[in-house]
Design a protein around this motif. Structure first.
Motif, PDB file in Angstrom:
ATOM      1  N   ALA A  92       0.839  -1.201   0.000  1.00 48.54           N
ATOM      2  CA  ALA A  92       0.000   0.000   0.000  1.00 48.54           C
ATOM      3  C   ALA A  92       0.866   1.240   0.000  1.00 48.54           C
ATOM      4  O   ALA A  92       1.906   1.292   0.666  1.00 48.54           O
ATOM      5  CB  ALA A  92      -0.921   0.013   1.220  1.00 48.54           C
ATOM      6  N   LEU A 121      -2.772   0.444  -4.255  1.00 45.65           N
ATOM      7  CA  LEU A 121      -2.495  -0.906  -3.777  1.00 45.65           C
ATOM      8  C   LEU A 121      -1.835  -1.718  -4.881  1.00 45.65           C
ATOM      9  O   LEU A 121      -2.073  -1.486  -6.071  1.00 45.65           O
ATOM     10  CB  LEU A 121      -3.784  -1.602  -3.336  1.00 45.65           C
ATOM     11  CG  LEU A 121      -4.476  -1.084  -2.070  1.00 45.65           C
ATOM     12  CD1 LEU A 121      -5.853  -1.708  -1.940  1.00 45.65           C
ATOM     13  CD2 LEU A 121      -3.633  -1.390  -0.839  1.00 45.65           C
ATOM     14  N   LEU A 177     -10.520   5.010  -2.441  1.00 44.62           N
ATOM     15  CA  LEU A 177      -9.804   4.487  -1.284  1.00 44.62           C
ATOM     16  C   LEU A 177      -9.325   5.580  -0.337  1.00 44.62           C
ATOM     17  O   LEU A 177      -8.617   5.304   0.625  1.00 44.62           O
ATOM     18  CB  LEU A 177      -8.589   3.667  -1.743  1.00 44.62           C
ATOM     19  CG  LEU A 177      -8.882   2.490  -2.687  1.00 44.62           C
ATOM     20  CD1 LEU A 177      -7.583   1.817  -3.103  1.00 44.62           C
ATOM     21  CD2 LEU A 177      -9.806   1.484  -2.023  1.00 44.62           C
ATOM     22  N   THR A 184     -10.112   5.145   3.422  1.00 44.30           N
ATOM     23  CA  THR A 184      -9.801   3.824   3.963  1.00 44.30           C
ATOM     24  C   THR A 184      -8.470   3.835   4.698  1.00 44.30           C
ATOM     25  O   THR A 184      -7.651   4.730   4.519  1.00 44.30           O
ATOM     26  CB  THR A 184      -9.733   2.770   2.849  1.00 44.30           C
ATOM     27  OG1 THR A 184      -8.660   3.111   1.934  1.00 44.30           O
ATOM     28  CG2 THR A 184     -11.039   2.703   2.080  1.00 44.30           C
ATOM     29  N   LEU A 242      -5.455   1.896   4.483  1.00 41.99           N
ATOM     30  CA  LEU A 242      -4.837   0.913   3.600  1.00 41.99           C
ATOM     31  C   LEU A 242      -3.918  -0.042   4.345  1.00 41.99           C
ATOM     32  O   LEU A 242      -3.717  -1.177   3.906  1.00 41.99           O
ATOM     33  CB  LEU A 242      -4.057   1.626   2.489  1.00 41.99           C
ATOM     34  CG  LEU A 242      -4.897   2.425   1.482  1.00 41.99           C
ATOM     35  CD1 LEU A 242      -4.002   3.035   0.410  1.00 41.99           C
ATOM     36  CD2 LEU A 242      -5.960   1.549   0.846  1.00 41.99           C
ATOM     37  N   ALA A 248      -5.623  -3.297   5.128  1.00 46.46           N
ATOM     38  CA  ALA A 248      -6.248  -4.036   4.028  1.00 46.46           C
ATOM     39  C   ALA A 248      -5.852  -5.503   4.130  1.00 46.46           C
ATOM     40  O   ALA A 248      -4.758  -5.833   4.592  1.00 46.46           O
ATOM     41  CB  ALA A 248      -5.808  -3.452   2.685  1.00 46.46           C
ATOM     42  N   LEU A 280     -10.666  -8.528  -1.471  1.00 48.51           N
ATOM     43  CA  LEU A 280      -9.876  -7.486  -0.830  1.00 48.51           C
ATOM     44  C   LEU A 280     -10.793  -6.735   0.129  1.00 48.51           C
ATOM     45  O   LEU A 280     -11.772  -6.119  -0.295  1.00 48.51           O
ATOM     46  CB  LEU A 280      -9.308  -6.537  -1.883  1.00 48.51           C
ATOM     47  CG  LEU A 280      -8.378  -5.420  -1.408  1.00 48.51           C
ATOM     48  CD1 LEU A 280      -7.144  -5.999  -0.729  1.00 48.51           C
ATOM     49  CD2 LEU A 280      -7.968  -4.547  -2.586  1.00 48.51           C
ATOM     50  N   THR A 281     -10.491  -6.812   1.417  1.00 51.85           N
ATOM     51  CA  THR A 281     -11.277  -6.129   2.443  1.00 51.85           C
ATOM     52  C   THR A 281     -10.433  -5.018   3.040  1.00 51.85           C
ATOM     53  O   THR A 281      -9.328  -5.274   3.530  1.00 51.85           O
ATOM     54  CB  THR A 281     -11.715  -7.105   3.543  1.00 51.85           C
ATOM     55  OG1 THR A 281     -12.472  -8.175   2.959  1.00 51.85           O
ATOM     56  CG2 THR A 281     -12.565  -6.394   4.582  1.00 51.85           C
ATOM     57  N   ILE A 282     -10.935  -3.795   2.993  1.00 54.49           N
ATOM     58  CA  ILE A 282     -10.175  -2.635   3.454  1.00 54.49           C
ATOM     59  C   ILE A 282     -10.948  -1.929   4.551  1.00 54.49           C
ATOM     60  O   ILE A 282     -12.135  -1.629   4.400  1.00 54.49           O
ATOM     61  CB  ILE A 282      -9.890  -1.652   2.303  1.00 54.49           C
ATOM     62  CG1 ILE A 282      -9.362  -2.397   1.077  1.00 54.49           C
ATOM     63  CG2 ILE A 282      -8.895  -0.588   2.740  1.00 54.49           C
ATOM     64  CD1 ILE A 282      -9.235  -1.535  -0.154  1.00 54.49           C
ATOM     65  N   LYS A 312     -15.943  -1.173   6.666  1.00 51.55           N
ATOM     66  CA  LYS A 312     -15.106  -1.857   5.688  1.00 51.55           C
ATOM     67  C   LYS A 312     -15.705  -1.715   4.302  1.00 51.55           C
ATOM     68  O   LYS A 312     -16.900  -1.473   4.134  1.00 51.55           O
ATOM     69  CB  LYS A 312     -14.971  -3.343   6.037  1.00 51.55           C
ATOM     70  CG  LYS A 312     -16.283  -4.112   5.990  1.00 51.55           C
ATOM     71  CD  LYS A 312     -16.114  -5.551   6.460  1.00 51.55           C
ATOM     72  CE  LYS A 312     -17.466  -6.281   6.482  1.00 51.55           C
ATOM     73  NZ  LYS A 312     -17.340  -7.664   6.975  1.00 51.55           N
TER      74      LYS A 312
END
Length: 367
Positions: free
Chosen positions: A86, A93, A117, A120, A122, A125, A137-139, A150
């Protein structure tokens, strides 16, 4: 002397948590057992592999850009692995994949618009693999500790193209975090230490196998540099300032936002081994996620005697446009929203007055 800061009414938006500081180059943030004798350990900048129970470590050449940080390393067996990188400056990413145990890496650019993003975290993530045909992909979204948010993306072509799955923000659930991360027979331990009066504070990480310290030498060398710098910086600094002509104390120090207030023992540990001076306490609000707080007269007396400054915090109605599915929201109608806001303020004052049993007595908090 009790030190209680003014009430903060969290009615519309989120606080950004300040409990965790970004790991330094010397901090190991993950450990993963590969097979009987092998493991992968990583910092934000380097990946290390040992094939002999930590007796020797090799730093893998990943070819990552200097501005990128390693946020996750995942292996399926001893040969196939992925690194998630990241770059918070560009909200970008990148995935790197190996099929030979980390000797070579293929680069996979994550094709998600950086604008999506920007809100978020990162560095939290995570990649997951629900099936052989799908990557997820869970951020983590930036919220206060009272909420958990999330955003999830899915890829079915090996990580080149990603489709939005869902975005959610819900009330948080209280979870106690351990200072140890265990993977097979490998244990990653994190300890905090201050070399001055809450100054010169650092976190140190070590890897153990069967009680033996097998931390990579490169990490040990960086940790010693951190210790040396911490010792030289361990000096007293001003704790509070009074604004000109006023009598309100303004804290100049770090604080943190935790959904569930710590026990007296935990607060003592954090006071002794962290640079923090202030902590919020969620004492009221219809959207408060952690309602079973350990707040009582004895708790307040003990933690303020340690030196903690406390920030009484109320979590009322949230913005009507929030995606949270579990929180009560303000109305889009201006007149209704005004009535809701006035009602929330009344509830906050009532609860703060009733909280006299928790040490929030008249004269400590201004309304």
């Amino acid at each position: 002397m009790k030190i209680i800061l003014p009430v903060v009414f969290v009615l519309f938006s989120f606080l950004v948590p300040t409990l965790a500081q970004a790991p330094s180059a010397s901090q190991i943030v993950g450990i993963e057992s590969l097979d009987r004798n092998a493991a992968i350990a990583f910092t934000r900048g380097s990946v290390f592999r040992s094939n002999n129970d930590g007796e020797n470590w090799v730093e893998l050449t990943t070819g990552k850009a200097s501005a990128s940080k390693i946020v996750q390393v995942a292996f399926d067996g001893s040969s196939n692995g992925w690194i998630l990188l990241a770059d918070s400056r560009t909200s970008g990413l990148e995935i790197r994949k190996t099929i030979d145990g980390g000797n070579t890496w293929a680069v996979i650019a994550v094709g998600i618009d950086p604008k999506d993003l920007t809100e978020t975290n990162l560095e939290n993530a995570r990649l997951s693999f629900p099936s052989s045909a799908e990557m997820r992909l869970t951020i983590e979204l930036q919220t206060s500790s009272n909420f958990s948010g999330k955003v999830i993306y899915s890829s079915t072509d090996g990580g080149t193209n990603w489709n939005f799955v869902e975005r959610s923000v819900d009330l948080n659930t209280h979870k106690e975090l351990s200072a140890d991360i265990v993977s097979g027979k490998w244990t990653l331990r994190t300890e905090g230490n201050c070399y001055g009066d809450k100054t010169g504070c650092i976190q140190e990480t070590r890897i153990f196998v069967g009680g033996k310290d097998v931390t990579p030498p490169a990490v040990q060398q960086l940790t010693e540099i951190d210790r040396s710098n911490a010792r030289s910086e361990a000096r007293k600094t001003p704790l509070f300032a009074l604004p000109p002509g006023g009598n309100t104390r303004t804290s100049l120090q770090r604080g943190f936002d935790k959904c569930q207030a710590g026990t007296v023992a935990q607060m003592q540990i954090w006071w002794n081994a962290s640079p923090m001076y202030d902590s919020n306490i969620y004492f009221s609000g219809r959207n408060r996620a952690c309602a079973a707080q350990p707040l009582n007269t004895a708790w307040i007396d003990q933690v303020t005697a340690m030196g903690w400054g406390l920030i009484p915090t109320v979590v009322g109605y949230q913005s009507p446009c929030t995606v949270s599915a579990t929180s009560a929201k303000l109305s889009y109608d201006v007149a209704t929203a005004e009535m809701q806001g006035r009602g929330e303020a009344d509830i906050a004052v009532t609860d703060a007055t009733a909280a006299d049993v928790a040490g929030l007595t008249s004269g400590n908090v201004s309304f």
